[in-house]
Design a protein around this motif. Structure first.
Motif, mmCIF file in Angstrom:
data_model
loop_
_atom_site.group_PDB
_atom_site.id
_atom_site.type_symbol
_atom_site.label_atom_id
_atom_site.label_comp_id
_atom_site.label_asym_id
_atom_site.label_seq_id
_atom_site.Cartn_x
_atom_site.Cartn_y
_atom_site.Cartn_z
ATOM 1 N N GLU A 63 -0.452 4.599 7.574
ATOM 2 C CA GLU A 63 -0.874 3.760 6.460
ATOM 3 C C GLU A 63 0.349 3.331 5.657
ATOM 4 O O GLU A 63 0.753 4.001 4.703
ATOM 5 N N PRO A 64 0.983 2.229 6.068
ATOM 6 C CA PRO A 64 2.128 1.735 5.284
ATOM 7 C C PRO A 64 1.689 1.400 3.858
ATOM 8 O O PRO A 64 0.548 0.974 3.643
ATOM 9 N N PRO A 65 2.550 1.599 2.870
ATOM 10 C CA PRO A 65 3.950 2.002 2.983
ATOM 11 C C PRO A 65 4.169 3.513 2.935
ATOM 12 O O PRO A 65 5.307 3.968 2.952
ATOM 13 N N TYR A 66 3.084 4.295 2.887
ATOM 14 C CA TYR A 66 3.241 5.754 2.808
ATOM 15 C C TYR A 66 3.775 6.312 4.117
ATOM 16 O O TYR A 66 4.729 7.093 4.133
ATOM 17 N N THR A 67 3.131 5.938 5.207
ATOM 18 C CA THR A 67 3.602 6.338 6.535
ATOM 19 C C THR A 67 3.442 5.160 7.482
ATOM 20 O O THR A 67 2.559 4.321 7.319
ATOM 21 N N LYS A 68 4.300 5.123 8.483
ATOM 22 C CA LYS A 68 4.264 4.014 9.432
ATOM 23 C C LYS A 68 4.856 4.470 10.758
ATOM 24 O O LYS A 68 5.828 5.231 10.783
ATOM 25 N N ILE A 69 4.278 3.988 11.834
ATOM 26 C CA ILE A 69 4.823 4.255 13.160
ATOM 27 C C ILE A 69 5.359 2.953 13.715
ATOM 28 O O ILE A 69 4.620 1.980 13.879
ATOM 29 N N ALA A 210 -16.483 -3.955 -1.015
ATOM 30 C CA ALA A 210 -15.100 -3.719 -1.420
ATOM 31 C C ALA A 210 -14.546 -2.548 -0.616
ATOM 32 O O ALA A 210 -15.302 -1.738 -0.050
ATOM 33 N N PHE A 211 -13.234 -2.472 -0.561
ATOM 34 C CA PHE A 211 -12.526 -1.376 0.099
ATOM 35 C C PHE A 211 -11.617 -0.755 -0.955
ATOM 36 O O PHE A 211 -10.761 -1.429 -1.525
ATOM 37 N N PHE A 212 -11.802 0.521 -1.232
ATOM 38 C CA PHE A 212 -11.061 1.226 -2.282
ATOM 39 C C PHE A 212 -9.879 1.953 -1.644
ATOM 40 O O PHE A 212 -10.065 2.822 -0.797
ATOM 41 N N LEU A 213 -8.655 1.598 -2.083
ATOM 42 C CA LEU A 213 -7.444 2.113 -1.434
ATOM 43 C C LEU A 213 -6.283 1.979 -2.411
ATOM 44 O O LEU A 213 -6.369 1.204 -3.372
ATOM 45 N N PRO A 214 -5.190 2.703 -2.198
ATOM 46 C CA PRO A 214 -4.023 2.496 -3.064
ATOM 47 C C PRO A 214 -3.579 1.029 -3.083
ATOM 48 O O PRO A 214 -3.620 0.332 -2.070
ATOM 49 N N THR A 215 -3.159 0.582 -4.247
ATOM 50 C CA THR A 215 -2.745 -0.812 -4.423
ATOM 51 C C THR A 215 -1.698 -1.220 -3.401
ATOM 52 O O THR A 215 -1.779 -2.300 -2.785
ATOM 53 N N LEU A 216 -0.693 -0.365 -3.214
ATOM 54 C CA LEU A 216 0.393 -0.711 -2.299
ATOM 55 C C LEU A 216 -0.092 -0.828 -0.860
ATOM 56 O O LEU A 216 0.385 -1.678 -0.102
ATOM 57 N N SER A 217 -1.034 0.016 -0.462
ATOM 58 C CA SER A 217 -1.569 -0.065 0.902
ATOM 59 C C SER A 217 -2.323 -1.371 1.105
ATOM 60 O O SER A 217 -2.203 -2.030 2.148
ATOM 61 N N LEU A 218 -3.124 -1.765 0.112
ATOM 62 C CA LEU A 218 -3.840 -3.034 0.214
ATOM 63 C C LEU A 218 -2.878 -4.218 0.218
ATOM 64 O O LEU A 218 -3.060 -5.182 0.972
ATOM 65 N N ASN A 219 -1.849 -4.145 -0.620
ATOM 66 C CA ASN A 219 -0.854 -5.222 -0.636
ATOM 67 C C ASN A 219 -0.156 -5.347 0.708
ATOM 68 O O ASN A 219 0.161 -6.464 1.156
ATOM 69 N N ASP A 220 0.104 -4.208 1.354
ATOM 70 C CA ASP A 220 0.741 -4.246 2.671
ATOM 71 C C ASP A 220 -0.174 -4.914 3.693
ATOM 72 O O ASP A 220 0.278 -5.726 4.501
ATOM 73 N N LEU A 221 -1.468 -4.612 3.648
ATOM 74 C CA LEU A 221 -2.421 -5.250 4.554
ATOM 75 C C LEU A 221 -2.518 -6.750 4.286
ATOM 76 O O LEU A 221 -2.676 -7.551 5.206
ATOM 77 N N ALA A 222 -2.398 -7.127 3.009
ATOM 78 C CA ALA A 222 -2.518 -8.538 2.631
ATOM 79 C C ALA A 222 -1.329 -9.372 3.112
ATOM 80 O O ALA A 222 -1.417 -10.604 3.145
ATOM 81 N N LYS A 223 -0.245 -8.722 3.487
ATOM 82 C CA LYS A 223 0.917 -9.468 3.993
ATOM 83 C C LYS A 223 0.588 -10.198 5.290
ATOM 84 O O LYS A 223 1.150 -11.265 5.566
ATOM 85 N N THR A 224 -0.316 -9.636 6.072
ATOM 86 C CA THR A 224 -0.646 -10.231 7.367
ATOM 87 C C THR A 224 -2.084 -10.723 7.440
ATOM 88 O O THR A 224 -2.527 -11.197 8.492
ATOM 89 N N ASP A 225 -2.827 -10.594 6.355
ATOM 90 C CA ASP A 225 -4.217 -11.041 6.334
ATOM 91 C C ASP A 225 -4.491 -11.680 4.979
ATOM 92 O O ASP A 225 -4.569 -10.990 3.963
#
Length: 297
Positions: A63-69, A210-225
């Motif tokens: 789950e970027p930006p916390y963890t990423k492979i 709605a999807f409840f998640l850390p702001t940064l995680s949602l922002n990371d998903l929004a970069k590509t969607d």
């Protein structure tokens, strides 16, 4: 004994190879308490074990930006990168990562399947009672991922409590699920999502409002969607934060880790790492484990 790793892949960082066969976790005959995979010798503590074998095993999410492979299998993200850097200061060369669900991380840690959790596993009362966290490494806020225009006007946890017709996607066992349950949101309003991408697809398809998640995680998903939007940080839930998680019996290691973590957090390298992943370095320096462990849930 054999450990079934559905949805989990053993990833060894820095170009290490992904293993798709089941991970075998057998207790060492000399020291069963240290569990499998590490080959600990009798009386050997976690620091000595890590130095001897050259790595520690960690549980991560993806789950970027916390963890990423990365595509080559490298384990990265804010939490593993910090843990790796501090381990090097302790004389431990590297880490091995296993992807696990959030609800499996603490049981797996206490069953000795890994040596630490470095996954953005946010501190709260129930977790702090089960494991020993380091001082905070990342601090974050929470938001909702919603359809464009936020048609249901979901901005706060109170909005969810007031409208019993709302369906909210949450990652099973995650901090956000605990927040809403703590506010007495009925279980029937909460829909389990296995990961960030699944949660967003549930919103886009109309299965969830709605999807409840850390702001940064949602922002990371929004970069590509671009087909959903992220609300402003939710004001009626606490700021969240995480550190690395350890077994209660590894207090000696945690003490040594915290000494080096404090030193590392004072370096330009830490500031650069936090900036890279979108976190506030100063917020991490100001937060304390005692404060974050007061979070309900």
């Amino acid at each position: 004994m054999s450990l079934e790793i559905s949805r989990r892949t053993l990833i060894r960082s820095a170009g290490l190879v992904a293993v798709t066969a089941p991970l075998v976790a057998c207790g060492d005959s000399k020291d069963p308490a240290r569990g499998g995979g590490g080959g600990a010798t009798a009386g050997e503590d976690l620091l000595a074990k890590g130095k001897r074998q050259g790595y520690l095993r960690v549980a991560i999410a993806n789950e970027p930006p916390y963890t990423k492979i990365e595509p080559d299998g490298t384990v990265t993200g804010a939490e593993p990168d910090i843990f790796r850097a501090v381990c090097k200061l302790l004389g431990i060369k590297d880490i091995q990562g296993t992807v696990a669900g959030y609800d499996a991380m603490i049981p797996g840690l206490n069953a000795n399947r890994w040596d630490a959790v470095t996954a953005g596993l946010f501190m709260k009362q129930s977790r702090c009672a089960q494991i020993d966290y380091s001082e905070p490494t990342v601090v974050s806020t929470e938001s909702f991922g919603v359809k464009k225009g936020n048609p249901k006007k979901i901005l706060t946890a109170a909005d969810v409590v007031k409208n019993k017709d709302l369906k909210i996607a949450v990652i099973g066992g995650g901090f956000e699920e605990g927040i809403l349950k703590g506010k007495k949101v009925p279980g029937g309003q909460l829909l389990p999502a296995k990961d960030g991408r699944t949660g967003i697809e549930m919103v886009k398809s109309g299965r969830a409002d709605a999807f409840f998640l850390p702001t940064l995680s949602l922002n990371d998903l929004a970069k590509t969607d671009k087909d959903f939007e992220v609300t402003a940080p939710v004001t009626d839930v606490p700021n969240t934060g995480a550190g690395s998680g350890f077994r209660k019996g590894d207090a000696k290691f945690v003490e040594a880790y915290n000494v080096q973590l404090k030193k590392y957090k004072a370096t330009p390298e830490f500031d650069a790492l936090m900036k890279k992943w979108g976190f506030d370095a100063e917020a991490s320096r100001k937060a304390t484990k005692a404060e974050l462990c007061k979070a309900e849930g």
